[in-house]
Each structure stands twice: as structure tokens, then as C-alpha cells.
Design a protein around this motif. Structure first.
Motif, PDB file in Angstrom:
ATOM      1  N   PHE A   1      42.152 -12.648 117.743  1.00  0.00           N
ATOM      2  CA  PHE A   1      41.313 -13.248 118.134  1.00  0.00           C
ATOM      3  C   PHE A   1      40.041 -11.997 118.210  1.00  0.00           C
ATOM      4  O   PHE A   1      39.925 -11.380 119.273  1.00  0.00           O
TER       5      PHE A   1
ATOM      6  N   GLY B   1      32.339 -16.711 120.676  1.00  0.00           N
ATOM      7  CA  GLY B   1      33.568 -15.923 120.844  1.00  0.00           C
ATOM      8  C   GLY B   1      33.815 -16.697 121.710  1.00  0.00           C
ATOM      9  O   GLY B   1      35.026 -17.456 122.106  1.00  0.00           O
ATOM     10  N   TYR B   2      32.683 -17.106 123.127  1.00  0.00           N
ATOM     11  CA  TYR B   2      33.407 -17.040 124.071  1.00  0.00           C
ATOM     12  C   TYR B   2      33.519 -18.877 123.604  1.00  0.00           C
ATOM     13  O   TYR B   2      35.157 -19.452 124.197  1.00  0.00           O
TER      14      TYR B   2
ATOM     15  N   ALA C   1      37.630  -7.674 121.517  1.00  0.00           N
ATOM     16  CA  ALA C   1      36.808  -8.034 121.157  1.00  0.00           C
ATOM     17  C   ALA C   1      36.325  -6.528 121.589  1.00  0.00           C
ATOM     18  O   ALA C   1      35.166  -6.798 120.871  1.00  0.00           O
ATOM     19  N   HIS C   2      36.641  -5.980 122.515  1.00  0.00           N
ATOM     20  CA  HIS C   2      36.268  -4.505 122.412  1.00  0.00           C
ATOM     21  C   HIS C   2      36.878  -3.840 121.443  1.00  0.00           C
ATOM     22  O   HIS C   2      36.402  -2.276 120.926  1.00  0.00           O
TER      23      HIS C   2
ATOM     24  N   HIS D   1      39.360 -12.280 130.333  1.00  0.00           N
ATOM     25  CA  HIS D   1      38.204 -12.310 130.570  1.00  0.00           C
ATOM     26  C   HIS D   1      37.824 -13.767 131.092  1.00  0.00           C
ATOM     27  O   HIS D   1      38.902 -15.049 130.238  1.00  0.00           O
TER      28      HIS D   1
ATOM     29  N   LYS E   1      30.326  -7.214 119.337  1.00  0.00           N
ATOM     30  CA  LYS E   1      30.540  -6.260 119.966  1.00  0.00           C
ATOM     31  C   LYS E   1      30.292  -5.263 118.417  1.00  0.00           C
ATOM     32  O   LYS E   1      29.461  -4.968 118.688  1.00  0.00           O
TER      33      LYS E   1
ATOM     34  N   GLU F   1      44.558  -9.772 125.924  1.00  0.00           N
ATOM     35  CA  GLU F   1      43.231  -8.791 125.621  1.00  0.00           C
ATOM     36  C   GLU F   1      43.617  -7.478 125.043  1.00  0.00           C
ATOM     37  O   GLU F   1      44.644  -6.569 125.629  1.00  0.00           O
TER      38      GLU F   1
ATOM     39  N   THR G   1      35.475 -11.045 117.916  1.00  0.00           N
ATOM     40  CA  THR G   1      34.064 -11.841 118.141  1.00  0.00           C
ATOM     41  C   THR G   1      32.884 -10.296 117.966  1.00  0.00           C
ATOM     42  O   THR G   1      33.591  -9.234 116.986  1.00  0.00           O
TER      43      THR G   1
HETATM   44  C1  LIG Z   1      37.130 -10.051 125.826  1.00  0.00           C
HETATM   45  C2  LIG Z   1      35.785 -10.467 125.844  1.00  0.00           C
HETATM   46  N1  LIG Z   1      36.149 -12.057 125.305  1.00  0.00           N
HETATM   47  C3  LIG Z   1      35.368 -13.203 124.599  1.00  0.00           C
HETATM   48  C4  LIG Z   1      33.893 -12.503 124.343  1.00  0.00           C
HETATM   49  C5  LIG Z   1      32.858 -14.045 123.683  1.00  0.00           C
HETATM   50  O1  LIG Z   1      32.181 -13.470 122.912  1.00  0.00           O
HETATM   51  P1  LIG Z   1      31.040 -14.229 122.855  1.00  0.00           P
HETATM   52  O2  LIG Z   1      29.333 -13.113 123.168  1.00  0.00           O
HETATM   53  O3  LIG Z   1      30.919 -14.174 120.806  1.00  0.00           O
HETATM   54  O4  LIG Z   1      30.667 -15.228 122.905  1.00  0.00           O
HETATM   55  C6  LIG Z   1      33.138 -11.992 125.100  1.00  0.00           C
HETATM   56  C7  LIG Z   1      31.776 -11.359 125.783  1.00  0.00           C
HETATM   57  O5  LIG Z   1      31.482 -10.993 124.997  1.00  0.00           O
HETATM   58  C8  LIG Z   1      34.246 -10.780 125.506  1.00  0.00           C
HETATM   59  O6  LIG Z   1      34.319  -9.644 126.159  1.00  0.00           O
END
Ligand SMILES: Cc1ncc(COP(=O)(O)O)c(C=O)c1O
Length: 393
Positions: free
Chosen positions: A219, A88-89, A192-193, A113, A224, A161, A221
């Protein structure tokens, strides 16, 4: 720092050889340790090893299963198409980089984030922040951005987000998309959450707020709710087609291995077919959050599963408190102090999951009452003073 949690991922894990009640793991739906999920992971590992497919998606790293997962993810979050990301990052950084050119302007929530902040750093043009979840501030910045976009013949990308992971507030997506009536922009949301935890089907914060259609680039990930590795972007076909050929993190990196692709297909299937997991998650969330509020704890403005507890105290007091929680009450949760939050505040951040029980909640509430009493009667202040005196001797 760098604590080692051991044993199967669940509500109870081992820390320094002792069992602890774990509230710091984002395995929201409790999928990580389910036998039928691990069986799929194991079978994929046995069949494909850890490497297959080799190469980047565009070159030799593409398979029917990657395509199937993309189609299923897109259908699940109600978008025309989706594209997989290895992490994700990096993936969202790369998406931001691909979506804007130097004449475009990014307007983003100041509390976004780190991966969004880093993505914005790659942008060669102007960027403005708006105050966290503050629609008036967003509007002011959209006025500035619109003027500039007109001069430069560029576009505007707004980023927020679905759920802000520290404090648990949902992004004000409904109010943000309302502004589309007044301003011309596209919206990128990091959910993500929210993915798997919010909305009637678990499709996330956009579904929860009834604005999924207005999110231009969605988007989430797998790290989680889907308890894996990988991530995805979902959008109109035209946007995904563009991203496929312009996402540097995917064009110049090895494709997501089959273990994670097959694993994500299984987890997505669980998410769709086992609504009782989300129901159990929310039973725990509601019990924990209402129990904390009834006992007078400040849990801020959370509107998601993320459960923060704000206490007043110094960093040394916070350290003594967390040690007491872990060693004497057998409770493991994340702690956040200055500079992430203002000086003098301690934030204990708890992540309920479907693996927790109401008994876990009751034990935790009692432990929190006990540590608050010790914080307020100066026990942690005295303990931390004694430790620093001993260290100075
Ligand atoms: C809000 C948010 N975006 C993106 C990510 C990054 O995702 P990944 O762990 O798949 O790299 C995270 C942490 O996991 C997150 O909390």
C-alpha cells in the motif's frame, strides 16, 4: 495548532505573514510546485472539471486512465496488479476489512499508523499486537495466532509499515518475511513514506530491503512523494481481483477524479524519469542527519528521510521553544509531545525534501544549536512560567 502555511508549496512558505523555512511538508521529491506538474493538473481540470468520472468504479466511474495508472503503478512497484483508492486512510481501512473474516487473525505492529488501527477495529475476529519492530514479540504472537488459526480454520494477516512516520524507522520487513519460513501468514505493508524515497528506483521499503516479492499486499498513498490525493494497493492479480469486488471504500464511493488520476500519472512519470530529485532529497537528508549527529543531537533510530530530534523538556517548554523557532529563527517544523511520546520528551520532526538547499540545512543546524542552549539554560522554563503567571493574573 492548526497553523496556516501559505504560498507555493516549497522549502520556504509564509507563516503569519513571515517567510519560514518549512520542514514539515511531505512533498519529498518537490513535485507539488513544479510548473510541468501543475500544468498537467490545470489541463485535466480544464478538460474534465473536478467531478469526472461520476459514480463508483464498478458502476460508472471507470476510465482508461484509471486503468493505465493502475498498470503503471503495479509495474513500478513490481507487482502483478494494483487498484486505486480515493484516500489512503479509508482505503487501507477498507482493505484490512476486506482481507480478513472473523476466523482470521491480525497480528500488527503496535506503532502502526491510525489508519491501520482503525482498519483493525473493523475486524470481527482476534487481533494481536507485537512490540514495535520487535521480531521476538512478533514470533510469540505468531505462535498464538497460528494455534488459533488452526482451531478456527482461519488465516493470519501480519501488518507493518515500510517507514514509521514519527520516528522514521523502517519496518523490519526482511526479518518479518524470514518468519514466513516458520509460520503461514500474509503480509500487508503501508509504505506511505517509503514509496518514492527508498529503494534504487524509488519503489519503496520492500525494494530497499530486497523483499518486495514477499510483501503480499503493498500500500502507498499519493499524499506524500506524489504530492496529490489518492492511494493504491498492489498485489498478485488474484488478490487485486478479489479486492476490486470487496473493497467497500471503493464500491460505495465516487471514483478518484481525473485531475488526480492524470496528475498521478504525470508525477509517477517524474519519479521514474527524474532520479536526480530523489538524489537531491537524499543529499539534504544526509546533510541534515549527519549535521545534527555531529552537533550531538539525538535523532533516534531513523533509517529514512523522516528526521526526528529528541530533546528533554516539558510541554510548556516545548511550546516556548517552537514559538522561538518559528518567530525568531524563521523555522517551521512539527512538534510532538506527550502522550504521543513519553512525558518529558520533546520531538521535533523534520521532513527534508528535494526543494531544500544545503544553505537551508546550515541555517537550521545553527538554529537548533541555539534553541538547545536556551532549553538547557532554562530560558524556555522561565518564559513559560512568565506566560502562565500572566494568564493567572
Ligand atoms: C503511514 C500512513 N498511512 C496512511 C496515510 C493516509 O494516507 P492519505 O493521506 O492518502 O489518506 C498516512 C498519511 O497520509 C500515513 O502517514
Amino acid at each position: 495548532m492548526f497553523p496556516k502555511l501559505e504560498g507555493p508549496i516549497s522549502n520556504r512558505m509564509k507563516f503569519q505573514g513571515k517567510e519560514v523555512l518549512t520542514w514539515s511538508i511531505n512533498d519529498y521529491l518537490g513535485l507539488a510546485n513544479l510548473d510541468e506538474v501543475k500544468a498537467v493538473d490545470a489541463e485535466a481540470a480544464a478538460t474534465y472539471g473536478a467531478a469526472y468520472p461520476m459514480g463508483a468504479r464498478m458502476m460508472s466511474g471507470h476510465t482508461d486512465f484509471h486503468e493505465q495508472l493502475q498498470n503503471e503503478l503495479a509495474a513500478f512497484v513490481n507487482k502483478e496488479a494494483s487498484y486505486l483508492l480515493n484516500f489512503g486512510y479509508q482505503g487501507i481501512m477498507s482493505a484490512i476489512d476486506a482481507l480478513v473474516s472473523k476466523d482470521d487473525i491480525i497480528v500488527y505492529d503496535v506503532d502502526c499508523h491510525a489508519c491501520i488501527i482503525d482498519g483493525v477495529r473493523l475486524h470481527m475476529g482476534k487481533r494481536f499486537t507485537f512490540q514495535h519492530n520487535d521480531i521476538e514479540s512478533l514470533e510469540k504472537n505468531l505462535e498464538r495466532a497460528t494455534k488459533l488459526a488452526e482451531q478456527q480454520n482461519g488465516g493470519i494477516l501480519v501488518i507493518s509499515e515500510g517507514v514509521f512516520g514519527m520516528r522514521g524507522e523502517q519496518g523490519k520487513l526482511k526479518e518479518i518475511v524470514e518468519l514466513k519460513k516458520k509460520f503461514k501468514f500474509r503480509l500487508l505493508v503501508d509504505d506511505a513514506h517509503g514509496f518514492g524515497t527508498l529503494g534504487a528506483t524509488g519503489a519503496g521499503a520492500g525494494e530497499e530491503q530486497g523483499v518486495q516479492d514477499e510483501i503480499d499486499v503493498y500500500f502507498a498513498t499519493f499524499a506524500k512523494s506524489l504530492a496529490g490525493i489518492g492511494a493504491f494497493l498492489a498485489a498478485d492479480q488474484e488478490i487485486i481481483d478479489y479486492l476490486k469486488y470487496n473493497l467497500r471504500s471503493q464500491m460505495f464511493a465516487k471514483s478518484l477524479p481525473m485531475i488526480y488520476v492524470k496528475g498521478a500519472l504525470k508525477r509517477l512519470d517524474m519519479l521514474r524519469s527524474r532520479p536526480e530529485l530523489k538524489a537531491k532529497l537524499w543529499e539534504n537528508v544526509n546533510a541534515l542527519q549527519s549535521g545534527l549527529k555531529e552537533r550531538g543531537f539525538d535523532i533516534g533510530t531513523t533509517s529514512s528521510c523522516v528526521t526526528p530530534v529528541y530533546l528533554n523538556g516539558s510541554i510548556p517548554e516545548a511550546m516556548a521553544l517552537v514559538k522561538d523557532l518559528r518567530e525568531n529563527h524563521g523555522i517551521f517544523c512539527s512538534i510532538v509531545v506527550y502522550p504521543v511520546i513519553p512525558k518529558g520528551l520533546i520531538l521535533l520532526r523534520m521532513i527534508p525534501t528535494a526543494t531544500h538547499t544545503l544553505e537551508d540545512v546550515a541555517i537550521t543546524l545553527d538554529a537548533f544549536s541555539a534553541i538547545r542552549e536556551r532549553l538547557e539554560n532554562g530560558t524556555y522554563k522561565r518564559l513559560s512560567a512568565a506566560v502562565s503567571a500572566a494568564m493567572n493574573e
